[in-house]
Design a protein around this motif. Structure first.
Motif, PDB file in Angstrom:
ATOM      1  N   ARG A  43       0.097  15.660   6.191  1.00 35.61           N
ATOM      2  CA  ARG A  43       1.227  16.158   5.399  1.00 35.61           C
ATOM      3  C   ARG A  43       2.403  15.177   5.369  1.00 35.61           C
ATOM      4  O   ARG A  43       2.938  14.899   4.303  1.00 35.61           O
ATOM      5  CB  ARG A  43       1.701  17.514   5.944  1.00 35.61           C
ATOM      6  CG  ARG A  43       0.707  18.640   5.692  1.00 35.61           C
ATOM      7  CD  ARG A  43       1.233  19.976   6.211  1.00 35.61           C
ATOM      8  NE  ARG A  43       2.495  20.336   5.612  1.00 35.61           N
ATOM      9  CZ  ARG A  43       2.624  20.907   4.414  1.00 35.61           C
ATOM     10  NH1 ARG A  43       1.554  21.184   3.692  1.00 35.61           N
ATOM     11  NH2 ARG A  43       3.819  21.218   3.943  1.00 35.61           N
ATOM     12  N   ASP A  44       2.802  14.676   6.528  1.00 32.44           N
ATOM     13  CA  ASP A  44       4.035  13.894   6.621  1.00 32.44           C
ATOM     14  C   ASP A  44       3.848  12.402   6.378  1.00 32.44           C
ATOM     15  O   ASP A  44       4.769  11.740   5.912  1.00 32.44           O
ATOM     16  CB  ASP A  44       4.697  14.099   7.991  1.00 32.44           C
ATOM     17  CG  ASP A  44       5.061  15.555   8.249  1.00 32.44           C
ATOM     18  OD1 ASP A  44       5.185  16.321   7.274  1.00 32.44           O
ATOM     19  OD2 ASP A  44       5.214  15.920   9.425  1.00 32.44           O
ATOM     20  N   HIS A  45       2.676  11.880   6.718  1.00 33.15           N
ATOM     21  CA  HIS A  45       2.443  10.438   6.560  1.00 33.15           C
ATOM     22  C   HIS A  45       1.678  10.100   5.286  1.00 33.15           C
ATOM     23  O   HIS A  45       1.826   9.014   4.749  1.00 33.15           O
ATOM     24  CB  HIS A  45       1.697   9.880   7.776  1.00 33.15           C
ATOM     25  CG  HIS A  45       2.487   9.958   9.047  1.00 33.15           C
ATOM     26  ND1 HIS A  45       3.291   8.940   9.492  1.00 33.15           N
ATOM     27  CD2 HIS A  45       2.613  10.952   9.953  1.00 33.15           C
ATOM     28  CE1 HIS A  45       3.874   9.290  10.621  1.00 33.15           C
ATOM     29  NE2 HIS A  45       3.476  10.516  10.923  1.00 33.15           N
ATOM     30  N   LEU A  46       0.823  11.026   4.823  1.00 27.34           N
ATOM     31  CA  LEU A  46      -0.003  10.745   3.643  1.00 27.34           C
ATOM     32  C   LEU A  46       0.365  11.605   2.437  1.00 27.34           C
ATOM     33  O   LEU A  46      -0.269  11.489   1.387  1.00 27.34           O
ATOM     34  CB  LEU A  46      -1.492  10.928   3.995  1.00 27.34           C
ATOM     35  CG  LEU A  46      -2.017  10.005   5.089  1.00 27.34           C
ATOM     36  CD1 LEU A  46      -3.475  10.330   5.407  1.00 27.34           C
ATOM     37  CD2 LEU A  46      -1.858   8.548   4.686  1.00 27.34           C
ATOM     38  N   ASP A  47       1.345  12.465   2.585  1.00 24.79           N
ATOM     39  CA  ASP A  47       1.808  13.336   1.487  1.00 24.79           C
ATOM     40  C   ASP A  47       0.698  14.207   0.910  1.00 24.79           C
ATOM     41  O   ASP A  47       0.713  14.526  -0.281  1.00 24.79           O
ATOM     42  CB  ASP A  47       2.474  12.516   0.375  1.00 24.79           C
ATOM     43  CG  ASP A  47       3.776  11.892   0.839  1.00 24.79           C
ATOM     44  OD1 ASP A  47       4.502  12.551   1.615  1.00 24.79           O
ATOM     45  OD2 ASP A  47       4.065  10.751   0.438  1.00 24.79           O
ATOM     46  N   LEU A  48      -0.258  14.607   1.727  1.00 26.02           N
ATOM     47  CA  LEU A  48      -1.313  15.538   1.313  1.00 26.02           C
ATOM     48  C   LEU A  48      -0.904  16.924   1.794  1.00 26.02           C
ATOM     49  O   LEU A  48      -1.244  17.342   2.895  1.00 26.02           O
ATOM     50  CB  LEU A  48      -2.670  15.110   1.890  1.00 26.02           C
ATOM     51  CG  LEU A  48      -3.199  13.794   1.338  1.00 26.02           C
ATOM     52  CD1 LEU A  48      -4.419  13.333   2.124  1.00 26.02           C
ATOM     53  CD2 LEU A  48      -3.533  13.930  -0.138  1.00 26.02           C
ATOM     54  N   THR A  49      -0.155  17.621   0.962  1.00 23.91           N
ATOM     55  CA  THR A  49       0.454  18.879   1.375  1.00 23.91           C
ATOM     56  C   THR A  49      -0.383  20.109   1.041  1.00 23.91           C
ATOM     57  O   THR A  49       0.076  21.228   1.243  1.00 23.91           O
ATOM     58  CB  THR A  49       1.853  19.014   0.744  1.00 23.91           C
ATOM     59  OG1 THR A  49       1.720  18.916  -0.679  1.00 23.91           O
ATOM     60  CG2 THR A  49       2.788  17.932   1.257  1.00 23.91           C
ATOM     61  N   GLY A  50      -1.592  19.914   0.546  1.00 19.02           N
ATOM     62  CA  GLY A  50      -2.472  21.056   0.292  1.00 19.02           C
ATOM     63  C   GLY A  50      -2.855  21.757   1.577  1.00 19.02           C
ATOM     64  O   GLY A  50      -2.977  22.981   1.611  1.00 19.02           O
TER      65      GLY A  50
END
Length: 168
Positions: free
Chosen positions: A43-50
């Motif tokens: 979520r925080d490092h790769l912006d994959l918020t799913g």
């Protein structure tokens, strides 16, 4: 110029650790603190918020992802423990613009209400189907029991999983 030094006896901050993850088919290099969970790395490092942060204690399943094809609560897994692993998130299930059969089945059966648990439910179901243990609705319910839906869409979730398994 500020040349302040840490107090004598202070413990210095640990160095960040390099981690290589193959996420949704792409190799990603990260430098993370040793205590960074896989969930926070995604979520925080790769912006994959799913992938959702629910309880942050491994009790709700909202953070479920696939690690080397197996379902894992990413909030309880340190990113450094998965160096070299293949990670699949909800964003990585669709292929070439086509929804994964589970994603389509969840839509077909209205297997969500608020949708917060849906990514974890779908990733967990994908892992469960790959395990090949669930044959009946009762077995599906038992093997999906680690994924909580506060909206209680369970009958629709089971129907969606059955559809994806080719059983409806």
């Amino acid at each position: 110029m500020n040349t302040a030094r840490p107090p004598k006896g202070a413990i210095p901050a640990p160095a960040k650790i390099p981690v290589a993850l193959t996420v949704n088919g792409a190799t990603r290099q990260l430098n993370v603190a040793p205590w960074t969970s896989l969930l926070d790395a995604l979520r925080d490092h790769l912006d994959l918020t799913g992938t959702k942060k629910g309880c942050d204690h491994g009790q709700c399943g909202a953070c479920t992802v696939l690690v080397d094809g197996r379902r894992v609560n990413s909030c309880l897994t340190l990113a450094v423990m998965k160096d070299g692993a293949e990670i699949t998130t909800i964003e990585g299930l669709a292929r070439d613009g086509a929804l994964h059969p589970l994603q389509q089945a969840f839509i077909d059966h209205d297997a969500f209400q608020c949708g917060y648990c849906t990514p974890g439910q779908i990733c967990s179901a994908a892992g469960m189907i790959a395990e090949g243990k669930a044959k009946t609705p009762d077995e599906i319910r038992e093997l999906m029991s680690g994924n909580i839906c506060r909206c209680a869409a369970y009958p629709n979730i089971v129907a969606a999983i059955q559809q994806a398994m080719g059983k409806s």
